[in-house]
Design a protein around this motif. Structure first.
Motif, PDB file in Angstrom:
ATOM      1  N   SER A 119      32.723 -14.595  33.452  1.00 44.24           N
ATOM      2  CA  SER A 119      32.565 -15.471  34.623  1.00 44.24           C
ATOM      3  C   SER A 119      33.218 -16.827  34.404  1.00 44.24           C
ATOM      4  N   THR A 122      36.704 -16.041  35.652  1.00 43.66           N
ATOM      5  CA  THR A 122      36.784 -15.851  37.105  1.00 43.66           C
ATOM      6  C   THR A 122      36.478 -17.143  37.853  1.00 43.66           C
ATOM      7  N   ASP A 123      35.512 -17.912  37.372  1.00 43.14           N
ATOM      8  CA  ASP A 123      35.205 -19.195  38.024  1.00 43.14           C
ATOM      9  C   ASP A 123      36.397 -20.140  37.938  1.00 43.14           C
ATOM     10  N   HIS A 147      39.189 -18.944  40.239  1.00 39.35           N
ATOM     11  CA  HIS A 147      38.784 -18.738  41.638  1.00 39.35           C
ATOM     12  C   HIS A 147      39.047 -17.295  42.066  1.00 39.35           C
ATOM     13  N   GLY A 204      37.530 -12.955  41.408  1.00 36.31           N
ATOM     14  CA  GLY A 204      36.383 -12.127  41.091  1.00 36.31           C
ATOM     15  C   GLY A 204      36.802 -11.030  40.137  1.00 36.31           C
ATOM     16  N   GLY A 210      38.242 -12.778  45.509  1.00 34.61           N
ATOM     17  CA  GLY A 210      36.798 -12.883  45.699  1.00 34.61           C
ATOM     18  C   GLY A 210      36.209 -13.820  44.671  1.00 34.61           C
ATOM     19  N   ARG A 211      34.912 -13.735  44.526  1.00 37.28           N
ATOM     20  CA  ARG A 211      34.207 -14.609  43.592  1.00 37.28           C
ATOM     21  C   ARG A 211      33.189 -13.801  42.819  1.00 37.28           C
ATOM     22  N   GLY A 212      32.955 -14.191  41.584  1.00 37.36           N
ATOM     23  CA  GLY A 212      31.911 -13.601  40.766  1.00 37.36           C
ATOM     24  C   GLY A 212      32.334 -12.339  40.059  1.00 37.36           C
TER      25      GLY A 212
END
Length: 165
Positions: free
Chosen positions: A58, A61-62, A65, A67, A140-142
């Motif tokens: 994460s 990914t964070d 930006h 997923g 996406g996110r996360g």
């Protein structure tokens, strides 16, 4: 609750050799510094798994930006972990959170474009290190944890949280 804990501990009984393997991995980690150096310029991002796979991925990914989808059935397991998995009655509930949420592995999780897959595999193989493709990075996110059919699994824990309340 104490009875539950002691019965769960009995489910996790392993041979002394397997226990020593796990203790050595914890107390004598083998960080993949050489692998990380060899992959410079080939990967988009890399991080060692010290706080748990989902937690450390994460961070990537964070920061980007994006997923990611991680497939539970593609996570590599040591022979000792396979023994534990096969000896655990409630596999999904008791075993898997230690795999995707446990830390201190110091293995690398990397992201790279599919076009670099072959050269990355060759580079890592030359160093005698196994490489496992465990998921994909996507818009996406996360970080999503998926079963073998692509259904999302709600993780019990994602990893160690340094600043948890």
């Amino acid at each position: 609750e104490k009875n539950t804990e002691s019965s769960e501990q009995q489910n996790w009984q392993i041979a002394d050799q397997e226990k020593q393997y796990l203790l050595d991995r914890l107390h004598l980690p083998q960080p993949r510094v050489g692998v990380g150096m060899a992959l410079r310029g080939l990967v988009n991002a890399a991080v060692d798994v010290s706080d748990g796979l989902l937690a450390d991925l994460s961070h990537i990914t964070d920061g980007s930006h994006l997923g990611a989808d991680i497939y539970l059935d593609k996570l590599p397991l040591s022979a000792t972990a396979e023994v534990l998995k096969n000896n655990t009655k409630e596999k999904m509930k008791n075993f898997w959170p230690f795999i995707y949420g446990g830390g201190d592995d110091y293995e690398l999780v990397i992201t790279a474009p599919p076009s670099k897959s072959a050269i990355i595999k060759d580079t890592v193989a030359e160093l005698g290190v196994a490489l496992s493709e465990i998921g994909i990075v996507k818009a996406g996110r996360g970080v999503n944890l998926l079963d073998k059919d692509g259904n999302e699994i709600s993780p019990v824990k994602c990893g160690y949280e340094h600043f948890a309340k």
